[in-house]
Scaffold this active site. Structure first.
Site, PDB file in Angstrom:
ATOM      1  N   TRP A  72     -10.161   0.273  -4.996  1.00 29.35           N
ATOM      2  CA  TRP A  72      -9.643   1.600  -4.630  1.00 29.35           C
ATOM      3  C   TRP A  72      -8.262   1.838  -5.244  1.00 29.35           C
ATOM      4  CZ3 TRP A  72     -11.444   5.946  -2.851  1.00 29.35           C
ATOM      5  CH2 TRP A  72     -10.661   6.827  -2.088  1.00 29.35           C
TER       6      TRP A  72
ATOM      7  N   SER B 275       0.813  -1.214   0.000  1.00 28.24           N
ATOM      8  CA  SER B 275       0.000   0.000   0.000  1.00 28.24           C
ATOM      9  C   SER B 275       0.849   1.267   0.000  1.00 28.24           C
ATOM     10  CB  SER B 275      -0.949  -0.075   1.198  1.00 28.24           C
ATOM     11  OG  SER B 275      -2.068   0.704   0.945  1.00 28.24           O
TER      12      SER B 275
ATOM     13  N   HIS C  21      -7.541  -5.692   0.085  1.00 29.49           N
ATOM     14  CA  HIS C  21      -6.321  -4.903   0.227  1.00 29.49           C
ATOM     15  C   HIS C  21      -5.497  -5.433   1.409  1.00 29.49           C
ATOM     16  CE1 HIS C  21      -4.069  -1.168  -0.213  1.00 29.49           C
ATOM     17  NE2 HIS C  21      -4.182  -0.961   1.093  1.00 29.49           N
TER      18      HIS C  21
ATOM     19  N   LYS D  29       4.092   2.087  -2.530  1.00 29.88           N
ATOM     20  CA  LYS D  29       4.538   3.294  -3.245  1.00 29.88           C
ATOM     21  C   LYS D  29       5.996   3.550  -2.834  1.00 29.88           C
ATOM     22  CE  LYS D  29       0.027   5.393  -1.926  1.00 29.88           C
ATOM     23  NZ  LYS D  29      -0.999   4.755  -2.669  1.00 29.88           N
TER      24      LYS D  29
HETATM   25  C1  GTR Z   1      -5.343   4.313   1.824  1.00 29.85           C
HETATM   26  C2  GTR Z   1      -4.792   5.200   0.761  1.00 29.85           C
HETATM   27  C3  GTR Z   1      -4.063   4.369  -0.224  1.00 29.85           C
HETATM   28  C4  GTR Z   1      -3.169   3.339   0.421  1.00 29.85           C
HETATM   29  C5  GTR Z   1      -3.652   2.882   1.788  1.00 29.85           C
HETATM   30  C6  GTR Z   1      -2.643   2.268   2.731  1.00 29.85           C
HETATM   31  O1  GTR Z   1      -6.245   4.876   2.653  1.00 29.85           O
HETATM   32  O2  GTR Z   1      -5.852   5.856   0.192  1.00 29.85           O
HETATM   33  O3  GTR Z   1      -3.375   5.177  -1.136  1.00 29.85           O
HETATM   34  O4  GTR Z   1      -1.855   3.744   0.435  1.00 29.85           O
HETATM   35  O5  GTR Z   1      -4.230   3.872   2.516  1.00 29.85           O
HETATM   36  O6  GTR Z   1      -1.485   2.632   2.781  1.00 29.85           O
HETATM   37  O7  GTR Z   1      -3.070   1.407   3.495  1.00 29.85           O
END
Ligand code: GTR
Length: 398
Positions: A329, A238, A379, A242
């Site tokens: 998402w 997540s 996720h 990045k």
């Molecule tokens: C979310 C965010 C994402 C992702 C995520 C995370 O809320 O919108 O870009 O990076 O967090 O890091 O768990």
């Protein structure tokens, strides 16, 4: 704020900015020119527009072994906890603790997976005697719970397969807080004499601080005789996906870079505007980026870059892009496409990614220099993801 769109038919038609066309109009057609002309240009564009500048090295670095356990993980691993302390001649210093597992039966130096964690080292392992790490800027622990995310790390299985594995909590490098002054509790505090928070946010970001931390972990591992740092692999989930992409772009010592569900401003193509957008991400997480990135909110088509450029910066090294079927998402298709579009650069090296119409079925691994899978479920990062990372890890071993 505009609501997130999930309907592909509403994507506004766009052309991708050309990864191979230099700012002066020169078209790159070979690996040498890519490495020497275009690659540095692109790295600079990402710094200026999105992630800011990584801190440089400190005047002094010290490694202190805090503990060694010879029979860790059911006697399969040697466990070490090492404190890394960074100091400057001006008297400022900053430290964090790395948790490291090395296969106990290693006869020669082994490849290593490195990643940052969200909830403290104690949360990644089943072992109850690991130091609690991960402090917010007020000094309190970000998470006091132990062992709730061991499935994300798979330490024991990794060591059984002959890989070392190391982690640090990301808060300990730069607190993940959106307050404008939180960078003063980060590693950046050693380098910046910014008069104002605004000045800092013009040039630095949490993601650059975290990427810097990954490189410093690797520096420390270079001193470990049983680790082969020419076979270092960085992974992240997540926001930390990045980060792993950004770390891999900046530090070519990472021979394999994993983006797990990195989504918006990670692997996903920004111009598609499916799921999370620049407007949404810069609203909720302004500190992840330089402050000017928010100016591209609802203006993605004007971005002077695209996220497949980030994957291209990793060429010709291995990169794995992982998505999850329920993680709309993060725009799984957009994550997949970046890998395909990066082929223009990979092929300069005689390596190959995959075609834009080759999206695999759920839980299938598409293996090429850039590999891809879309896993069942939400996720997260779990055993299925790791099965792919170990597969590429075996290639790195060779
Ligand atoms: C979310 C965010 C994402 C992702 C995520 C995370 O809320 O919108 O870009 O990076 O967090 O890091 O768990």
């Amino acid at each position: 704020m505009k609501e997130a769109n999930y309907d592909e038919s509403l994507i506004v038609e766009f052309t991708l900015p050309d990864v191979l066309e230099c700012l002066n109009g020169k078209k790159i057609d070979n690996a040498f020119d890519w490495v020497h002309l275009r690659r540095p240009e692109i790295l600079d564009i990402f710094k200026k527009e999105i992630f800011g500048y990584l801190p440089h090295r400190t005047d002094k670095t010290e490694y202190e072994v805090l503990s060694v356990k010879e029979d860790a993980l059911n006697n399969t691993a040697i466990r070490k906890e090492i404190r890394l302390t960074f100091s400057m001649n001006n008297g400022k210093s900053h430290s964090f603790v790395m948790l490291l597992y090395i296969p106990k039966n290693a006869k020669k130096p082994v490849p290593v997976y490195l990643g940052l964690n969200f909830k403290g080292n104690h949360n990644c392992t089943a072992e109850q005697d690991v130091l609690m790490t991960g402090r917010k800027s007020d000094g309190s622990l970000a998470d006091e719970e132990r062992s709730s995310q061991t499935y994300r790390w798979q330490f024991e299985e990794s060591v059984k397969r002959g890989f070392a594995s190391a982690t640090v909590c990301y808060h300990d490098i730069h607190p993940d807080e959106k307050e404008a002054d939180s960078w003063r509790k980060s590693i950046y505090n050693l380098f910046f004499s910014a008069e104002s928070d605004e000045e800092f946010h013009t040039h630095g970001s949490a993601i650059s601080a975290w990427a810097w931390g990954l490189s410093r972990m690797l520096d420390c591992l270079e001193a470990e005789p049983l680790i082969d740092c020419s076979k270092a692999m960085v992974h992240g989930h997540s926001r930390l996906g990045k980060t792993s992409l950004w770390a891999g772009a900046n530090d070519p010592r990472f021979k394999f870079v994993v983006s797990n569900d990195s989504g918006c401003t990670g692997a996903a193509v920004s111009r598609r505007c499916i799921g999370e957008t620049v407007e949404i991400i810069t609203h909720y997480f302004p500190h992840w980026f330089v402050s000017s990135y928010k100016n591209y909110a609802n203006r993605e088509l004007e971005l002077p870059l695209e996220q497949h450029w980030l994957i291209s910066l990793i060429a010709p090294r291995y990169c794995c892009i992982a998505s999850a079927a329920e993680d709309t998402w993060a725009d799984p298709k957009g994550e997949f496409l970046s890998g395909a579009y990066a082929n223009d650069v990979y092929k300069l090296f005689g390596a190959e990614t995959y075609a834009p119409d080759a999206m695999p079925g759920i839980d299938e691994f598409l293996t090429s220099a850039v590999s891809y899978h879309i896993r069942t479920g939400k996720h997260d990062q779990n055993l299925i993801d790791w099965q792919h990372y170990w597969l590429i890890g075996e290639k790195v071993k060779m």
